[in-house]
Scaffold this active site. Sequence first.
Site, short mmCIF file in Angstrom:
data_model
loop_
_atom_site.label_atom_id
_atom_site.label_comp_id
_atom_site.label_asym_id
_atom_site.label_seq_id
_atom_site.Cartn_x
_atom_site.Cartn_y
_atom_site.Cartn_z
N ASN A 230 0.85 -1.19 0.00
CA ASN A 230 0.00 0.00 0.00
C ASN A 230 0.89 1.24 0.00
OD1 ASN A 230 -2.41 1.62 0.45
ND2 ASN A 230 -1.72 1.86 2.57
N HIS B 265 0.87 5.12 1.31
CA HIS B 265 0.13 5.98 2.25
C HIS B 265 0.82 7.34 2.31
CE1 HIS B 265 -2.42 7.00 5.63
NE2 HIS B 265 -1.35 7.50 6.21
C1 GAR Z 1 -2.24 9.19 -2.95
O1 GAR Z 1 -1.75 10.35 -2.36
C2 GAR Z 1 -2.12 8.01 -2.00
O2 GAR Z 1 -0.98 8.06 -1.20
C3 GAR Z 1 -3.36 8.17 -1.18
O3 GAR Z 1 -4.36 8.55 -2.08
C4 GAR Z 1 -3.75 9.27 -3.15
C5 GAR Z 1 -4.18 8.63 -4.45
O4 GAR Z 1 -3.76 9.39 -5.55
N1 GAR Z 1 -3.69 6.95 -0.50
C6 GAR Z 1 -4.30 6.91 0.67
O5 GAR Z 1 -4.67 7.92 1.25
C7 GAR Z 1 -4.54 5.52 1.21
N2 GAR Z 1 -4.96 5.59 2.57
P1 GAR Z 1 -3.70 8.74 -6.99
O6 GAR Z 1 -5.08 8.11 -7.22
O7 GAR Z 1 -3.45 9.86 -7.90
O8 GAR Z 1 -2.62 7.70 -7.00
#
Ligand code: GAR
Length: 208
Positions: free
Chosen positions: A104, A106
């Site tokens: 994952n 984060h």
């Molecule tokens: C990213 O910043 C990722 O780290 C976060 O969501 C965003 C997705 O962006 N993930 C979380 O918050 C998981 N808990 P993306 O769809 O452009 O990759």
Amino acid sequence: MKNIVILISGRGSNMQAVVEADIPGARIAAVLSNNPDAAGLAWAAERGIATTALNHRDFADRDAFDSAMAELIDQHQPDLVVLAGFMRILTPAFCARYAGRMINIHPSLLPAFPGLHTHQRALDEGCRVAGCTIHFVTAVLDDGPIIAQGVVPVLDGDNADTLAARVLTAEHRLLPQAVADFVAGKLSVSGKRVQNPRSVAADAQLLV
Ligand code: GAR
């Protein structure tokens, strides 16, 4: 060739970074989402990658959704499942099924700020650095063995959006590297520690 299945919920920019990295020995077998409107699905489909959306709202509970998602994932015989902005809490059974082969990303320096609103929380706490973490997934939310972390400064004028954008550049650099390290068999887990013979010092350099 190692089969990679990527799960997204929205934009999918981290998924794009993994696809565009063209990692030797890796095949992006599918991009799946719990959100039929996830922009990343269209991007992947345009590139000939198998995509499917499974709307979590169509399922009675978390167990039913996770079972259906696992069935879909397993059709692609994944060596690795990548949660790239997948915004669902997963059941223990789902986590156990992919133990050691699900990672994952984060947007915080875990163990600080698991869960949501990580950038605002970092600002509220007065943190001078922020960043992202890539970790193996366990049944405990945002808690598994850490593979890599990218660090960025918090600047005086930052708000949650500007900080998120800076962290995202670190995410795009780190996630493809972590997938490549997994695919190359470089990661070994001992308790909560992940050993990686590749020098990971550069991952932790401050990105300004
Ligand atoms: C990213 O910043 C990722 O780290 C976060 O969501 C965003 C997705 O962006 N993930 C979380 O918050 C998981 N808990 P993306 O769809 O452009 O990759």
